[in-house]
Design a protein around this motif. Sequence first.
Motif, PDB file in Angstrom:
ATOM      1  N   GLY A  42       0.752  -1.614  -0.021  1.00 35.39           N
ATOM      2  CA  GLY A  42       0.046  -0.195   0.408  1.00 35.39           C
ATOM      3  C   GLY A  42       0.432   1.530   0.198  1.00 35.39           C
ATOM      4  N   THR A  44       2.825   4.730  -1.462  1.00 37.48           N
ATOM      5  CA  THR A  44       1.830   5.967  -1.413  1.00 37.48           C
ATOM      6  C   THR A  44       2.689   6.752  -2.517  1.00 37.48           C
ATOM      7  N   HIS A  62      -0.668  -4.330  -2.854  1.00 37.33           N
ATOM      8  CA  HIS A  62      -1.868  -4.526  -1.997  1.00 37.33           C
ATOM      9  C   HIS A  62      -2.367  -2.895  -2.337  1.00 37.33           C
ATOM     10  N   ARG A  63      -3.605  -2.899  -2.177  1.00 39.77           N
ATOM     11  CA  ARG A  63      -4.368  -1.480  -2.521  1.00 39.77           C
ATOM     12  C   ARG A  63      -4.166  -0.954  -1.402  1.00 39.77           C
ATOM     13  N   ARG A  64      -3.897  -1.023  -0.169  1.00 42.98           N
ATOM     14  CA  ARG A  64      -4.020   0.339   0.931  1.00 42.98           C
ATOM     15  C   ARG A  64      -3.225  -1.252   1.936  1.00 42.98           C
ATOM     16  N   ASN A  65      -2.454  -0.331   2.955  1.00 45.31           N
ATOM     17  CA  ASN A  65      -1.372  -0.928   3.539  1.00 45.31           C
ATOM     18  C   ASN A  65      -2.151  -1.588   4.828  1.00 45.31           C
TER      19      ASN A  65
END
Length: 342
Positions: A42, A44, A62-65
């Motif tokens: 995740g 950014t 992963h789309r988010r942490n």
Amino acid sequence: MTKLIIQIPCLNEAETLPATIAALPRRIAGIDTIEVLVIDDGSTDGTAQVARQWGVRHVVRHRRNRGLAAAFRSGIQHALAAGADIIVNTDGDGQYEGADIAALVQPILAGEADIVVGDRGVAANRHFSPLKRALQRLGSAAVQSLAGANVPDAVSGFRAFTREAAQRINITTEFSYTTDMLIQAGRKRLAIASVPVRTHAAARPSRLFSSIPRFVLQTGITMMRAFTAHKPLRAFVATGALIAAVGALPIMRFLWFWANGDGGGHVQSLVLGGALLVLGVLVAMLGMLADLVAANRKLIEENLARTRALEDRIAALSMTASGGHAAPVASEPAQGARRDAA
């Protein structure tokens, strides 16, 4: 053909990742193929894009942490699907010396170990503060006792393991895989070894934990969960026996007063002791039930390991049928890893 996959869990490591990748070995005696896998948990800052720019063949994002343990699990799934015979886990911040991977895999190549942990020499490591060195030694001693293995640096993330070990270890914690993995390995009678490795000064504060007290608390919880899951009878029966022993003290106090003709004013001791004795027996009975659950877990894990072995055999037969050429592995997650990355 022996394939080594070096997996690097990352969270916003775009700045340090190129140097980490550049320091990885390209050839190791006894290894036919070396590939790199980056797990972008995740980020950014474009970590996944940097990995691809530097020629990393396998990238899982992963789309988010989701945390280090989840990133580690995703990496293992993808590495197994990509045909890894040996998996090495390292950090993306350049803390570990990439050249030491050759030493890390030697006990595995020699058939002496299933898991090898890089020993950072915590007691004399100048990159660690005195408090951190003391806590590391204390934690490692506790893990050694629970795992029944000699691991001087139990929380080191620089480690190598065989395909079979990766198939048999099932990480369940959400915090960090390091201690959970070793306790499981020890209870499953896997051979664990340690080799000394070099470290560099941390480029930034750890993103795994915000403070040392929180790290100690989370690691302690992880160790207790792992031990209770694999040795529930010992954990619960010992706890129940301790509670019952405490409950026996007020009962003995009541009996002493009663024997001296003064039992009427001390009935509360009898009530408290009886309650503790009942509680102790109930906790011990929970241990018996938990032991049955643990036995069922062993059967499930054995079936899971056999399923993974069967998948490997099917993949090998498919490769043979296709003329000995494996299908290319996409840089995005494989099907199993894609589900995990959702």
